[in-house]
Design a protein around this motif. Structure first.
Motif: not given
Length: 115
Positions: A1-9, A20-22, A77-82
């Motif tokens: 099982v692997q989760f790779v989150e990105s898009g922060g800043g 985004t989480c792949l 993929m799952v996303r979180l629009q903030m």
């Protein structure tokens, strides 16, 4: 099982980010998916969740109307629009699967809201 989150800043108050989480290693389309966050010195907390086909979503009261969770099963993929980010949204954000999260977590993505 692997989760790779990105898009922060780093973003100013009132700004927006999309996380985004792949995922891999499990049958993504069969699992409820969630976003969590952990602020410095605090426990990890649930932020938002989405059922398998995306027709039902849930958001923590503090982010309702500002954050939107979505998923794309074909891309696993799952996303979180903030939107309308606040300083109190500053945290490391993680995704996970299931109504009880898997024991395995990704590295998370850091979101810092500051002027």
């Amino acid at each position: 099982v692997q989760f790779v989150e990105s898009g922060g800043g780093l973003v100013q108050p009132g700004g927006s980010l999309t996380l985004t989480c792949l995922t891999s290693g499990f049958s993504f389309s069969s699992y409820y998916m969630s976003w969590y966050r952990q602020a410095p010195g605090k426990e990890r907390e649930w932020v938002a969740g989405i059922w398998t086909n995306g027709d039902a979503t849930y958001h923590q009261d503090s982010v309702k109307g500002r954050f939107t969770i979505s998923r794309h099963n074909a891309s696993k993929m799952v996303r979180l629009q903030m939107n309308l980010l606040k300083s109190e949204d500053t945290a490391t954000y993680y995704c996970n699967a299931g109504t009880r999260p898997f024991a395995s977590w990704g590295q998370g993505t850091q979101v810092t809201v500051s002027s």
